[in-house]
Design an enzyme around this catalytic site. Structure first.
Site, PDB file in Angstrom:
ATOM      1  N   LYS A   1      -1.672   4.368  -9.450  1.00 29.65           N
ATOM      2  CA  LYS A   1      -0.748   5.314  -8.816  1.00 29.65           C
ATOM      3  C   LYS A   1      -0.747   5.138  -7.292  1.00 29.65           C
ATOM      4  O   LYS A   1       0.298   5.107  -6.640  1.00 29.65           O
ATOM      5  CB  LYS A   1      -1.173   6.746  -9.172  1.00 29.65           C
ATOM      6  CG  LYS A   1      -0.499   7.823  -8.390  1.00 29.65           C
ATOM      7  CD  LYS A   1       0.946   7.949  -8.779  1.00 29.65           C
ATOM      8  CE  LYS A   1       1.700   8.812  -7.801  1.00 29.65           C
ATOM      9  NZ  LYS A   1       2.985   9.202  -8.263  1.00 29.65           N
TER      10      LYS A   1
ATOM     11  N   CYS B   1       4.295  12.483  -1.189  1.00 29.92           N
ATOM     12  CA  CYS B   1       3.649  11.418  -1.964  1.00 29.92           C
ATOM     13  C   CYS B   1       3.396  10.179  -1.120  1.00 29.92           C
ATOM     14  O   CYS B   1       2.254   9.833  -0.836  1.00 29.92           O
ATOM     15  CB  CYS B   1       4.526  11.065  -3.156  1.00 29.92           C
ATOM     16  SG  CYS B   1       5.018  12.522  -4.081  1.00 29.92           S
TER      17      CYS B   1
HETATM   18  N1  SAJ Z   1      12.481   5.724   2.392  1.00 31.95           N
HETATM   19  C1  SAJ Z   1      12.901   4.912   3.428  1.00 31.95           C
HETATM   20  N2  SAJ Z   1      13.431   3.672   3.118  1.00 31.95           N
HETATM   21  C2  SAJ Z   1      13.561   3.253   1.833  1.00 31.95           C
HETATM   22  C3  SAJ Z   1      13.117   4.097   0.780  1.00 31.95           C
HETATM   23  C4  SAJ Z   1      12.566   5.337   1.099  1.00 31.95           C
HETATM   24  O1  SAJ Z   1      12.817   5.253   4.612  1.00 31.95           O
HETATM   25  O2  SAJ Z   1      14.074   2.139   1.636  1.00 31.95           O
HETATM   26  C5  SAJ Z   1      11.890   7.046   2.720  1.00 31.95           C
HETATM   27  C6  SAJ Z   1      12.703   8.228   2.175  1.00 31.95           C
HETATM   28  O3  SAJ Z   1      13.777   8.535   3.036  1.00 31.95           O
HETATM   29  C7  SAJ Z   1      11.653   9.316   2.117  1.00 31.95           C
HETATM   30  C8  SAJ Z   1      10.369   8.550   1.759  1.00 31.95           C
HETATM   31  O4  SAJ Z   1      10.649   7.187   2.050  1.00 31.95           O
HETATM   32  O5  SAJ Z   1      11.477   9.937   3.377  1.00 31.95           O
HETATM   33  C9  SAJ Z   1       9.941   8.686   0.303  1.00 31.95           C
HETATM   34  O6  SAJ Z   1      11.067   8.634  -0.552  1.00 31.95           O
HETATM   35  P1  SAJ Z   1      11.078   7.794  -1.915  1.00 31.95           P
HETATM   36  O7  SAJ Z   1      12.412   7.951  -2.545  1.00 31.95           O
HETATM   37  O8  SAJ Z   1      10.667   6.401  -1.646  1.00 31.95           O
HETATM   38  O9  SAJ Z   1       9.897   8.420  -2.782  1.00 31.95           O
HETATM   39  P2  SAJ Z   1       9.473   9.893  -3.263  1.00 31.95           P
HETATM   40  O10 SAJ Z   1       8.410  10.382  -2.338  1.00 31.95           O
HETATM   41  O11 SAJ Z   1      10.630  10.778  -3.523  1.00 31.95           O
HETATM   42  O12 SAJ Z   1       8.830   9.513  -4.700  1.00 31.95           O
HETATM   43  C10 SAJ Z   1       7.801   8.536  -4.770  1.00 31.95           C
HETATM   44  C11 SAJ Z   1       8.129   7.560  -5.910  1.00 31.95           C
HETATM   45  N3  SAJ Z   1       7.242   6.400  -5.832  1.00 31.95           N
HETATM   46  C12 SAJ Z   1       7.717   5.132  -5.841  1.00 31.95           C
HETATM   47  O13 SAJ Z   1       8.896   4.878  -5.871  1.00 31.95           O
HETATM   48  C13 SAJ Z   1       6.698   4.047  -5.828  1.00 31.95           C
HETATM   49  C14 SAJ Z   1       7.997   8.256  -7.263  1.00 31.95           C
HETATM   50  O14 SAJ Z   1       8.179   7.331  -8.333  1.00 31.95           O
HETATM   51  C15 SAJ Z   1       6.608   8.917  -7.381  1.00 31.95           C
HETATM   52  O15 SAJ Z   1       6.445   9.583  -8.625  1.00 31.95           O
HETATM   53  C16 SAJ Z   1       6.501   9.942  -6.258  1.00 31.95           C
HETATM   54  O16 SAJ Z   1       6.566   9.220  -5.012  1.00 31.95           O
HETATM   55  C17 SAJ Z   1       5.173  10.667  -6.416  1.00 31.95           C
HETATM   56  O17 SAJ Z   1       5.203  11.813  -6.886  1.00 31.95           O
HETATM   57  O18 SAJ Z   1       4.119  10.083  -6.138  1.00 31.95           O
END
Ligand code: SAJ
Length: 420
Positions: free
Chosen positions: A211, A265
């Site tokens: 994870k 996360c």
């Molecule tokens: N972000 C960027 N650039 C990107 C992708 C995301 O700046 O290309 C930023 C987003 O704007 C946001 C942050 O990253 O601020 C996190 O967003 P996210 O969509 O990447 O992830 P979370 O936090 O909504 O969910 C993540 C997911 N993990 C992965 O994709 C590896 C989800 O599957 C997990 O279950 C979740 O964390 C968790 O609960 O751990």
């Protein structure tokens, strides 16, 4: 056979999980320390925002398969889905897990299964088993009796994406790490009641690290994109065009830069690896630092733009410069402002720039307390008509639809690259 399942912690993960079990006609007892959440759920409503969850919870409660309570009751399986934040110095805080253990220990009986779902540092499942064993010396646990133990213990991380939780809970593969093989098998049998993806068995430490690896992988890759955006700015190159071009390579897939990384996360979990192995987790720590420093970089850009605006409008003072911040959520098309870099940046601008500040966040009805005296929450049209400087912080769908001709007159910082 599982006649009843108890889910401890009815938040963004626990409540959907409880509801999905209940939708498979299993008796589910949801436990939470928040009395108002318990009341709301027992009325068939929800206290969090997640698409379609209200419908599933309503059906589960009215059909009598889901009930919430403050005090744990006996069940055949217990799933712990409580928060694991970090303390000062980025040390993981396992106090919610410890409290959950203390709450469920008195009702445990021979044959029960206890699963930890909360994102946790390596070793947390063994620690959980220790806490339970201390409170219930009359029962045997896998760390003492192995396969012959009274209680089965496993770790199974949630991996669902906020906004897509109900689909991903059912479709995603699950990694299941028991303290023994039988623990894993029993946990897999439980998840197979609703998971259509594969339930893959490993040991607890590997499942915990898995994870953390997933979210650290994403964090490191976003840090790479954020670092590129700063380098490109210095070299007068469009980072968005650059990434589009680089991603034409069959083995390159750069993520998108932004104003920083938010949510509970990705901005937290990598620290659980760093805190265990500080001298070896150099890249993971550096990625965290790069992403955490991006809001500061954006704020400096805003200040430079204000100075630039004043140079071209010498009759005006800083107090007369109106800034519009587009987006406060931590990512697109959600209402969640938790650990949001967009919110952090807007708060800092409110404190450090003296002019009028308008926020546009179509997914909320009122501003958080930290902003409400100083900032106006307004519509897209209102903000565009008045702003001298527009700052795009979140790539909400509605912002992508704004006619670019309307942005021609204003000075603009687009941290998400949606306005070209
Ligand atoms: N972000 C960027 N650039 C990107 C992708 C995301 O700046 O290309 C930023 C987003 O704007 C946001 C942050 O990253 O601020 C996190 O967003 P996210 O969509 O990447 O992830 P979370 O936090 O909504 O969910 C993540 C997911 N993990 C992965 O994709 C590896 C989800 O599957 C997990 O279950 C979740 O964390 C968790 O609960 O751990």
């Amino acid at each position: 056979m599982f006649n009843s399942v108890s889910v401890v912690g009815l938040g963004y993960i626990g409540l959907p999980t409880a509801a999905v079990f209940a939708s498979r006609k299993i008796k589910v007892i949801g436990v939470d320390v928040n009395g108002s959440a318990v009341d709301i759920i027992n009325q068939g409503r929800i206290h969090i925002v997640e698409p379609d969850l209200d419908i599933v919870v309503h059906a589960a409660v009215t059909e009598g398969f889901l009930r919430a309570t403050l005090v744990p009751e006996p069940a055949d399986a217990f799933l712990i889905a409580v928060p694991t934040p970090f303390k000062d110095g980025y040390e993981p805080d396992l106090s919610y897990i410890e409290s959950a253990c203390r709450a469920i220990a008195p009702v445990l009986k021979v044959g029960d299964l206890v699963i930890l779902e909360s994102t946790s540092p390596v070793g947390a499942t063994e620690q959980m088993a220790k806490w339970l064993a201390e409170i219930r010396p009359d029962l045997s646990f896998p760390q003492e009796l192995g396969e012959k133990s009274d209680i089965r213990i496993a770790y199974c991380p949630e991996r669902v994406l906020p906004g897509h939780v109900l689909q991903e809970l059912v479709q995603n593969d699950r990694v299941i790490g028991g303290l023994t093989t039988k623990c894993s098998e029993r946990a897999a049998a439980l998840y197979k009641l609703f998971v259509l993806g594969e339930c893959i068995i490993t040991n607890a430490r590997t499942a915990e690290m898995c994870k953390l690896t997933e979210n650290s992988f994403r964090d490191v890759n976003i840090a790479f994109a954020n670092e590129l955006s700063i380098i490109c700015d210095k070299l007068d190159i469009s980072v968005w065009e650059l990434i589009r071009l680089a991603n034409r390579h069959p083995r390159v897939s750069v993520l998108q830069p932004g104003p920083g990384v938010g949510g509970h996360c990705i901005a937290v979990d990598p620290w659980f690896i760093v805190s265990k192995t500080p001298e070896h987790a150099r890249l993971i720590r550096c990625a965290r630092e790069v992403n955490d420093s991006k809001p500061e970089w954006v704020i400096n850009k805003v200040k430079l733009l204000v100075a630039d605006y004043l140079l071209s409008n010498p009759e005006k003072s800083a107090k007369e410069v109106t800034i519009a911040a587009f987006g406060l959520a931590f990512k697109p098309d959600i209402d969640d402002l938790r650990e949001s870099p967009a919110l952090e940046i807007t708060q800092r601008i409110a404190r450090e720039c003296p002019g009028r500040l308008i926020a546009v966040e179509p997914n909320i009805l009122e501003l958080p307390e930290s902003l409400d005296k100083r900032v106006e929450l307004e519509s897209i049209d209102f903000a565009l008509e008045r702003a001298n400087i527009v700052l795009l912080l979140v790539d909400h769908k509605v912002f992508k639809g704004i006619d670019k001709a309307r942005l021609g007159q204003v000075k603009m910082i687009d941290t998400r690259g949606i306005w070209g």
